[in-house]
Design a protein around this motif. Sequence first.
Motif, PDB file in Angstrom:
ATOM      1  N   GLU A   1       0.832  -1.203   0.000  1.00 29.06           N
ATOM      2  CA  GLU A   1       0.000   0.000   0.000  1.00 29.06           C
ATOM      3  C   GLU A   1       0.870   1.259   0.000  1.00 29.06           C
ATOM      4  O   GLU A   1       0.586   2.229  -0.709  1.00 29.06           O
ATOM      5  CB  GLU A   1      -0.908  -0.019   1.228  1.00 29.06           C
ATOM      6  CG  GLU A   1      -1.866   1.148   1.339  1.00 29.06           C
ATOM      7  CD  GLU A   1      -2.722   1.051   2.579  1.00 29.06           C
ATOM      8  OE1 GLU A   1      -2.371   1.675   3.598  1.00 29.06           O
ATOM      9  OE2 GLU A   1      -3.730   0.316   2.541  1.00 29.06           O
ATOM     10  N   ALA A   2       1.942   1.244   0.793  1.00 31.59           N
ATOM     11  CA  ALA A   2       2.829   2.403   0.847  1.00 31.59           C
ATOM     12  C   ALA A   2       3.525   2.618  -0.492  1.00 31.59           C
ATOM     13  O   ALA A   2       3.663   3.760  -0.967  1.00 31.59           O
ATOM     14  CB  ALA A   2       3.846   2.227   1.964  1.00 31.59           C
ATOM     15  N   TYR A   3       3.987   1.523  -1.118  1.00 29.29           N
ATOM     16  CA  TYR A   3       4.641   1.650  -2.423  1.00 29.29           C
ATOM     17  C   TYR A   3       3.677   2.223  -3.453  1.00 29.29           C
ATOM     18  O   TYR A   3       4.050   3.128  -4.228  1.00 29.29           O
ATOM     19  CB  TYR A   3       5.166   0.301  -2.906  1.00 29.29           C
ATOM     20  CG  TYR A   3       5.517   0.336  -4.371  1.00 29.29           C
ATOM     21  CD1 TYR A   3       6.646   1.016  -4.813  1.00 29.29           C
ATOM     22  CD2 TYR A   3       4.681  -0.247  -5.324  1.00 29.29           C
ATOM     23  CE1 TYR A   3       6.940   1.107  -6.170  1.00 29.29           C
ATOM     24  CE2 TYR A   3       4.974  -0.170  -6.672  1.00 29.29           C
ATOM     25  CZ  TYR A   3       6.102   0.512  -7.100  1.00 29.29           C
ATOM     26  OH  TYR A   3       6.387   0.604  -8.433  1.00 29.29           O
ATOM     27  N   GLU A   4       2.461   1.737  -3.464  1.00 22.44           N
ATOM     28  CA  GLU A   4       1.486   2.224  -4.444  1.00 22.44           C
ATOM     29  C   GLU A   4       1.211   3.713  -4.236  1.00 22.44           C
ATOM     30  O   GLU A   4       1.016   4.460  -5.207  1.00 22.44           O
ATOM     31  CB  GLU A   4       0.197   1.406  -4.353  1.00 22.44           C
ATOM     32  CG  GLU A   4       0.382  -0.019  -4.868  1.00 22.44           C
ATOM     33  CD  GLU A   4      -0.837  -0.898  -4.660  1.00 22.44           C
ATOM     34  OE1 GLU A   4      -1.785  -0.444  -3.961  1.00 22.44           O
ATOM     35  OE2 GLU A   4      -0.848  -2.035  -5.175  1.00 22.44           O
ATOM     36  N   ALA A   5       1.210   4.152  -2.982  1.00 21.10           N
ATOM     37  CA  ALA A   5       1.037   5.584  -2.706  1.00 21.10           C
ATOM     38  C   ALA A   5       2.204   6.386  -3.273  1.00 21.10           C
ATOM     39  O   ALA A   5       2.007   7.471  -3.848  1.00 21.10           O
ATOM     40  CB  ALA A   5       0.900   5.805  -1.210  1.00 21.10           C
TER      41      ALA A   5
END
Length: 464
Positions: A343-347
Amino acid sequence: MSSDLSRTESVRDAATSGIPAALADLGALVRIPSIAWPSFDQTQLGRSAEAIAALVRDTGVFESVEIKTAAIPGTDEQGQPAILATRAARNGRPTVLLYAHHDVQPPGDEALWETPPFEPTVRDGRLYGRGAADDKAGVMAHVAAVRALREALGDDFDLGVALFIEGEEEYGSRSFAGFLADNADALRSDVIVVADSGNWDSRTPAVTVSLRGNARFTLTVRTLDHASHSGMFGGAVPDAMLATIRLLDSLWNEDGSVAVAGMTERDAATPEYTEATLREEAGLPDGVQPIGGGSILSRIWNKPAITVIGIDATTVAAASNALAPSMSVVVSARVAPGQSAREAYEAMETHLRAHAPFGAQLEFSDLDLGDGFLVDTSGWAVSAVRDALHAGYGVEPVDIGVGGSIPFISDLVREFPGAQILVTGVEDPHSRAHSPNESLHLDTFRAAVLSEALLLADLDARTL
């Protein structure tokens, strides 16, 4: 009661008397440059694994000691050699899994080392050398504790013990999930002790109860089909360096905190920790200000961080008057506990694509993700390790978060959901793991070995 006291004293005496041998063995391991990066001599990892397997066999405790590899999921490639040793539990006793890793970080610029990185050197109460703290000291803490248990209790103790010494933690634990799947029965345990963390300071032990996750990737920024003369076209054509600088700057607020929407923070109290302590432990000079907001430890333990750790650009020596067509950087993000690394990478990817200047083309590659970890502190094993640390160090332990990541712990949680995971370590804030002049505080090591030996004796006295 007298029997319990005698048992404890026997373990204490055995652990203390075994320290010189453990340190000598640690020095021998530090001399082996066991680096998992493919650009280094990979035979050294085999040497390191063989040396540790011999130490483990010599304890006389384990029924099986093997050097094994596993396939890296999704590839035909094998991971680096790991040591797996097992001893079955008897008479209703628990099984404990002891984890550490024998691979080390590359030394970096050897000119920055005061003594050679692979020549163990003692000065001022510390052992210097690459891997002296991270994590060959963890390996030897396990071996020394097992030795002490056998010397104190003899051959017929009932505790089940599995030992797993990984060979590629510093290189991303690429085959870790495969190794767990291949060896699930041998590794299945009630308690897992991960000796790869740190302490509050050299005298005060700690139990790590939270870890940030990590998301690392390579970002390539392209603005031109080919290099062009900076005098002929500069001022009209955006070069990749300009675009990259502008793009990367968008990742942070003015105070240096992360400016990426969708990267979360964890709301949790932190102990008192002063800016003066930060300056001393991190090497932050006077005049250079800390970044971020909130308490210092909340920034390190509970908030995300983004760092550019590598860049492919023309060197100063090779500089020419040209507009660079493309630029690649490695971005390493620490993810707040409780948020998935994916989720953090996609953000971050969404943010970077939205902020690409001048229509620059972006490419993302070499993605490496690892989730954070939050310990359930209500289990009996957490109480047991706190008691053992108090007895070993003579100081009440503290619960800490760690700003770094140990991504494979999420694999352990997934594979062994019933196990209680205890994250401990032998490092202190001055160990400089991953940096030049890495070192181990010798008194901390002595206390860590004693604490683990006492923990094993406590587990051996428990019936599940």
